[in-house]
Write an enzyme that holds these catalytic residues in place. Structure first.
Site, PDB file in Angstrom:
ATOM      1  N   ASP A 211       0.825  -1.206   0.000  1.00 10.63           N
ATOM      2  CA  ASP A 211       0.000   0.000   0.000  1.00 10.63           C
ATOM      3  C   ASP A 211       0.864   1.263   0.000  1.00 10.63           C
ATOM      4  OD1 ASP A 211      -2.893   0.816   0.456  1.00 10.63           O
ATOM      5  OD2 ASP A 211      -1.966   1.869   2.132  1.00 10.63           O
ATOM      6  N   GLU A 274       1.887  -0.496  -4.880  1.00 15.79           N
ATOM      7  CA  GLU A 274       0.995   0.602  -5.230  1.00 15.79           C
ATOM      8  C   GLU A 274       1.824   1.859  -5.015  1.00 15.79           C
ATOM      9  OE1 GLU A 274      -3.149   2.829  -3.929  1.00 15.79           O
ATOM     10  OE2 GLU A 274      -1.644   2.292  -2.465  1.00 15.79           O
TER      11      GLU A 274
HETATM   12  C1  GLC Z   1      -4.264   2.933  -0.681  1.00 15.42           C
HETATM   13  C2  GLC Z   1      -5.496   2.066  -0.620  1.00 15.42           C
HETATM   14  C3  GLC Z   1      -6.641   2.893  -0.125  1.00 15.42           C
HETATM   15  C4  GLC Z   1      -6.315   3.425   1.249  1.00 15.42           C
HETATM   16  C5  GLC Z   1      -5.002   4.188   1.244  1.00 15.42           C
HETATM   17  C6  GLC Z   1      -4.488   4.428   2.643  1.00 15.42           C
HETATM   18  O1  GLC Z   1      -4.348   3.916  -1.637  1.00 15.42           O
HETATM   19  O2  GLC Z   1      -5.735   1.489  -1.874  1.00 15.42           O
HETATM   20  O3  GLC Z   1      -7.836   2.163  -0.092  1.00 15.42           O
HETATM   21  O4  GLC Z   1      -7.336   4.271   1.677  1.00 15.42           O
HETATM   22  O5  GLC Z   1      -3.986   3.483   0.578  1.00 15.42           O
HETATM   23  O6  GLC Z   1      -4.063   3.237   3.231  1.00 15.42           O
END
Ligand code: GLC
Length: 556
Positions: A211, A274
């Site tokens: 994340d 991500e």
């Molecule tokens: C990422 C996740 C999202 C979350 C954020 C904070 O972007 O995909 O759902 O709110 O991180 O953890």
């Protein structure tokens, strides 16, 4: 030739072209009848996942959490939320998935913990300046008694990125207040996550989705007077590594240590970042074999249903992947964005379909006002084209049913912090997180025996798994056919562009002759003389590919 199934399960490259299904566990299937999806619900649906033809699942967080951000506020990284089950349930789920030859990827949220995490509870219970606060980013506020936040930085969900704790100190939270940012310079923080990665790897997890991977490394001066204000920070070129928390190069040292853990397993555990970064070169570093190995690109998820945009994105991302030796990822929908079946029915803005979706939600999100048939036809076409590309393909739960965004959830039933922290600006992400409709029965379309935690619209009754399973023209039937064929046709990771003479028609050919043609224009396109393997809609004229349609062909 596709590898034999057993070969793929132990093949260290399994992830490179896998079709990965994202499960949002609280909204997938509810086995214990409390209105919230759970791990036993997932286990009960393994036959469904197997028949769908996906090769891996990625589970959004299922850890103990106050659910301030749908589980992305993790209170204990090495346990299961009691509402979702137990570690034994987890083991059973993994065993059932593996028996069905489905790999398991879990979500790791390293930038911040939940505010119920033991580290944070200790920090709050300890005085200013104590070692327990060092694991987070506590700083003195401005003003005589620290009554002002250290900076004017804004959290990604709106509102200040700092929260006071009552003794003149404030802690940094780039997301919700309940998501305090960790201090990654602290050795115990690093150790905590290495332990967590081993914990899940030992339990048989095959990979990790990381994340907001670009945010971990930070340089936040101790004295507020030395911190840049928002405007100054925003103006910093992030590729220089000088932004206080975005894209700092030290972040890669963290992932190099993770890589050692991944590679100590056989087959090595995989990871996908991500990472919201400014340039392809920055993304490549996350995807390097010394780092996480793969990184999401969200370019298609931002793009309009437009062949020219698709082509640019595909060429760019294949080139980036080739440079790092990684494979690319394709994503049209996930738990953070308006579903693509809805986005594609909205008038294109030319910059971002996400913005179009967000505006539609702000305008009331009335599904009656959008041409859903058009959006769905385009979603079918885009998905079929995406599934023909080299790289791994991510499918978000519910898109295989052609679900639209649920835009009109009443405010009292909304859960997303971005809705509460940004009134009138952001409606939030609940509309793509509504529990799945499985059948016509019960209070929640077969999701479970109780009312679902987010309300399901009446139009779900035509889009249940049960209804679509017996409909040869349903979205589910299309996904099943496409995913099965995709496994069979899997080939080397390259493609050739075939000239179509039109900007609104794309034609690709993979090394084994597997070809896909997508027509995003208004005029039909002449069908080449080759056997059609699959089409995103029933072709009334076999000699033409109509508007908003993709076909797969066997060419040569
Ligand atoms: C990422 C996740 C999202 C979350 C954020 C904070 O972007 O995909 O759902 O709110 O991180 O953890």
């Amino acid at each position: 030739m596709p590898l034999p199934e057993t070969g793929r399960m132990s093949d260290p490259s399994w992830w490179r072209q896998a079709a990965v299904y994202q499960i949002y566990p609280r909204s997938f299937a509810d086995a214990n009848g409390d209105g919230i999806g759970d791990l036993r619900g997932i286990t009960s649906r393994v036959p469904y996942l197997r028949d769908l033809g996906i090769e891996a699942v990625w589970l959004s967080p299922f850890y103990p959490s106050a659910l301030a951000d749908g589980g992305y506020d993790v209170d204990d990284y090495r346990d299961v939320d009691p509402r979702l089950g137990t570690l034994e349930d987890f083991d059973e789920m993994v065993a059932a998935l593996h028996a069905a030859r489905i790999k398991v990827i879990v979500d790791i949220v390293p930038n911040h913990t939940g505010s119920g995490h033991r580290f944070f509870r200790e920090a709050l219970a300890s005085p200013k300046g104590s070692p327990a606060r060092e694991r987070y980013i506590f700083r003195d506020g401005r003003g005589e008694n620290g009554e002002q936040p250290p900076t004017d930085w804004i959290s990604y969900f709106g509102g200040s990125a700092w929260e006071p704790v009552g003794d003149g100190q404030w802690y940094l939270h780039l997301f919700a207040t309940e998501q305090p940012d960790l201090n990654w310079e602290h050795p115990e923080v690093r150790e905590e996550f290495l332990t967590t990665l081993r914990f899940w790897s030992d339990r048989g997890v095959d990979g990790f989705r990381v994340d907001v991977a670009q945010l971990l490394a930070k340089d936040i001066p101790l004295d507020a007077a030395d911190m840049p204000d928002k405007a100054t920070a925003d103006a910093i070129d992030r590729t220089t590594g000088r932004h206080p928390f975005e894209e700092r190069p030290e972040v890669h040292e963290i992932y190099a240590a993770w890589r050692e853990v991944f590679d100590s397993y056989d087959p090595p555990r995989t990871a996908v970042a991500e990472a919201w970064v400014t340039t392809p070169a920055q993304r490549a570093r996350f995807a390097s074999p010394e780092g996480l190995g793969q990184a999401f690109n969200f370019d298609l998820l931002e793009a309009d249903f437009d062949a020219a945009q698709f082509r640019r994105i595909i060429e760019r991302n294949l080139a980036i992947a080739a440079e790092t030796g990684s494979s690319t990822t394709w994503v049209l929908s996930n738990h953070d964005v308006v579903r693509h079946a809805t986005r594609y029915s909205l008038p294109p803005r030319g910059d971002s379909t996400q913005k179009a979706g967000a505006q539609w939600l702000l305008d009331g999100g009335d599904i009656e006002e959008v041409p859903v048939e058009l959006g769905l036809a385009r979603a079918h076409a885009a998905t079929l084209f995406m599934l023909a590309l080299p790289g791994s393909a991510y499918v978000y739960q519910g898109e295989e049913l052609g679900l639209q965004e649920v835009g009109d959830i009443p405010a009292v039933q909304r859960q997303d912090p971005s809705f509460f922290r940004n009134p009138g600006v952001d409606v939030g992400r609940d509309g793509c997180r509504v529990p799945l409709p499985w059948s016509a029965e019960g209070p929640s379309f077969g999701f479970g025996d109780a009312d679902p935690h987010l309300p399901q619209p009446e139009w779900f009754d035509e889009m249940t798994v049960e209804a679509e399973s017996s409909d040869a023209t349903s979205t589910l039937t299309l996904y099943r056919a496409a995913l099965a064929l995709r496994q069979f046709l899997r080939t080397e990771e390259s493609l050739e562009w075939v000239d179509t003479g039109r900007d609104d028609v794309l034609h690709i050919r993979r090394p084994n002759g597997w070809a896909a043609i997508m027509n995003t224009g208004r005029r039909p396109y002449e069908m080449p003389d080759a056997p059609v393997l699959l089409a995103s809609r029933v072709l009334s004229d076999p000699a033409r590919i109509p508007a908003d349609t993709t076909v797969w062909l066997q060419e040569g």
